[in-house]
Scaffold this motif. Structure first.
Motif, short mmCIF file in Angstrom:
data_model
loop_
_atom_site.label_atom_id
_atom_site.label_comp_id
_atom_site.label_asym_id
_atom_site.label_seq_id
_atom_site.Cartn_x
_atom_site.Cartn_y
_atom_site.Cartn_z
N LEU A 45 104.15 35.46 -35.31
CA LEU A 45 103.33 36.60 -34.91
C LEU A 45 104.07 37.60 -34.04
CD1 LEU A 45 100.10 34.54 -34.23
CD2 LEU A 45 100.34 36.31 -35.99
N ALA A 46 105.40 37.59 -34.14
CA ALA A 46 106.22 38.55 -33.39
C ALA A 46 105.85 38.56 -31.91
CB ALA A 46 106.09 39.95 -33.99
N GLU A 47 105.69 37.37 -31.35
CA GLU A 47 105.22 37.27 -29.98
C GLU A 47 106.24 37.74 -28.95
OE1 GLU A 47 101.92 33.77 -30.03
OE2 GLU A 47 103.95 33.14 -30.52
N ASP A 48 107.49 37.88 -29.35
CA ASP A 48 108.48 38.42 -28.43
C ASP A 48 108.76 39.90 -28.71
OD1 ASP A 48 109.89 38.25 -30.78
OD2 ASP A 48 111.61 37.18 -29.94
N GLY A 49 107.92 40.50 -29.56
CA GLY A 49 108.04 41.93 -29.82
C GLY A 49 108.98 42.29 -30.93
N ALA A 50 109.48 41.30 -31.68
CA ALA A 50 110.40 41.57 -32.77
C ALA A 50 110.06 40.68 -33.95
CB ALA A 50 111.84 41.34 -32.33
N GLY A 51 110.40 41.13 -35.16
CA GLY A 51 110.13 40.32 -36.33
C GLY A 51 110.48 41.05 -37.60
N ASP A 52 110.31 40.34 -38.74
CA ASP A 52 110.54 40.99 -40.02
C ASP A 52 109.21 41.14 -40.76
OD1 ASP A 52 110.10 38.39 -40.85
OD2 ASP A 52 111.92 38.23 -42.05
N CYS A 53 109.27 41.41 -42.07
CA CYS A 53 108.11 41.91 -42.79
C CYS A 53 106.85 41.08 -42.62
CB CYS A 53 108.44 42.08 -44.27
SG CYS A 53 109.08 40.59 -45.10
N GLU A 54 106.95 39.76 -42.81
CA GLU A 54 105.72 38.95 -42.74
C GLU A 54 105.15 38.91 -41.33
OE1 GLU A 54 109.14 36.37 -41.83
OE2 GLU A 54 108.69 37.57 -43.62
N ASP A 55 106.00 39.00 -40.31
CA ASP A 55 105.52 38.95 -38.93
C ASP A 55 104.69 40.19 -38.60
OD1 ASP A 55 107.16 36.67 -38.78
OD2 ASP A 55 108.86 37.86 -38.14
N PHE A 56 105.10 41.34 -39.11
CA PHE A 56 104.31 42.57 -38.96
C PHE A 56 102.92 42.36 -39.55
CE2 PHE A 56 108.45 44.42 -38.35
CZ PHE A 56 108.27 45.67 -37.76
N GLN A 57 102.89 41.83 -40.79
CA GLN A 57 101.60 41.73 -41.49
C GLN A 57 100.68 40.67 -40.86
OE1 GLN A 57 102.35 44.32 -42.87
NE2 GLN A 57 104.48 43.93 -43.49
N LEU A 58 101.27 39.58 -40.39
CA LEU A 58 100.46 38.54 -39.74
C LEU A 58 99.83 39.06 -38.45
CD1 LEU A 58 102.84 35.53 -40.37
CD2 LEU A 58 100.51 35.74 -41.28
N THR B 239 118.59 41.08 -26.34
CA THR B 239 117.72 41.57 -25.28
C THR B 239 116.74 40.49 -24.85
OG1 THR B 239 117.86 43.74 -26.26
CG2 THR B 239 116.13 43.39 -24.64
N GLY B 240 116.46 40.33 -23.57
CA GLY B 240 115.53 39.32 -23.08
C GLY B 240 114.15 39.51 -23.65
N THR B 241 113.43 38.38 -23.79
CA THR B 241 112.11 38.44 -24.43
C THR B 241 111.02 38.94 -23.51
OG1 THR B 241 111.65 36.14 -23.83
CG2 THR B 241 112.75 36.53 -25.95
N GLY B 242 111.21 38.87 -22.20
CA GLY B 242 110.15 39.26 -21.27
C GLY B 242 109.72 40.69 -21.44
N HIS B 243 110.70 41.59 -21.60
CA HIS B 243 110.38 43.01 -21.77
C HIS B 243 109.56 43.24 -23.01
CE1 HIS B 243 110.90 47.34 -21.99
NE2 HIS B 243 111.37 47.18 -23.23
N PHE B 244 109.98 42.60 -24.11
CA PHE B 244 109.28 42.80 -25.36
C PHE B 244 107.90 42.17 -25.32
CE2 PHE B 244 113.65 43.39 -26.97
CZ PHE B 244 113.47 44.62 -27.56
N LYS B 245 107.77 40.98 -24.70
CA LYS B 245 106.47 40.32 -24.66
C LYS B 245 105.47 41.15 -23.88
CE LYS B 245 106.26 35.92 -24.84
NZ LYS B 245 106.34 34.48 -24.60
N SER B 246 105.94 41.72 -22.77
CA SER B 246 105.03 42.56 -21.98
C SER B 246 104.60 43.77 -22.78
CB SER B 246 105.73 43.00 -20.69
OG SER B 246 106.04 41.89 -19.88
N GLY B 247 105.56 44.38 -23.47
CA GLY B 247 105.21 45.53 -24.28
C GLY B 247 104.27 45.17 -25.40
N LEU B 248 104.49 44.00 -26.01
CA LEU B 248 103.62 43.57 -27.10
C LEU B 248 102.22 43.30 -26.61
CD1 LEU B 248 103.27 42.76 -30.04
CD2 LEU B 248 104.02 40.46 -29.44
#
Length: 215
Positions: A116-129, A4-13
């Motif tokens: 920092l999950a800047e595209d709206g997705a990540g795993d455990c450490e990205d959530f916590q950061l 999925t494109g990152t633009g949608h997730f970045k806007s949501g984030l």
């Protein structure tokens, strides 16, 4: 693999981050207001000797130096109030709901990468950061919020965020919306960022995992 494109997730984030900041500096109404009661006082973790940091953390600090900045003048503990506790619980819940879980291997094509999950997705450490960034922006001392490596219920390396408070050490985790005392998580605690230098300290658990790569 996620395509999925990152633009949608970045806007949501970005919208989610603004909402989180509003929750941190304001007060949470409705059902979330039920979290305002302070937790019981528990015994905190006892840090030990110096420990080797996770390699991906070292790379993260090179990319995001402000997120690893260390200030010994900051309080070493969070003085919990009902409003602060409510914000902590809300940040944990909202980030868990906002970020799309995905392994670093599927996301980036490598076993472990911290960001920092800047595209709206990540795993455990990205959530916590991301949670730490939001809570620090709301005024909580970064020195009292330490990234922590554990062995989870699957026997795998996992990252959580330890909040060192005047009522004990509490854990923010993407696997649950409950903010729990460390000893109720069921995890084996291996090591965490230190409070006296830009370094890591042992927590007396088993051998350290090489990565914290699960979702």
């Amino acid at each position: 693999m996620r395509t999925t494109g990152t633009g949608h997730f970045k806007s949501g984030l970005q919208l989610g981050m603004l909402a989180l900041l509003a929750l941190c500096v304001g007060f949470i109404g409705g059902a979330e207001a039920q979290t305002a009661a302070l937790p019981a006082t528990t015994v905190g973790l006892t840090p030990g000797a110096a420990a080797k940091p996770i390699l991906a953390w070292t790379e993260f600090c090179q990319s995001y130096p402000a997120e690893c900045a260390f200030d010994r003048d900051e309080p070493a503990r969070i003085a919990l109030t009902p409003a602060i506790w409510s914000s902590i619980v809300s940040v944990n819940r909202r980030v868990n709901r906002t970020i799309e879980p995905i392994t670093d291997q599927d996301h980036w094509g490598r076993p472990d990468r911290w960001d920092l999950a800047e595209d709206g997705a990540g795993d455990c450490e990205d959530f916590q950061l991301l949670k730490r960034r939001m809570l620090a922006a709301a005024g909580l001392p970064r020195r009292a919020m330490r990234m922590t490596v554990v062995i989870d219920e699957k026997g795998e390396g996992h990252a959580v965020l330890t909040l060192i408070t005047d009522r004990g050490d509490y854990i923010l985790d993407n696997k649950t919306n409950a903010v729990m005392p460390w000893h109720e998580t069921g995890y084996v605690f291996i090591k965490r960022e230190g409070q006296d230098a830009l370094a890591w300290v042992s927590l007396g658990g088993a051998s350290s995992p090489v990565t914290t790569a699960n979702r």
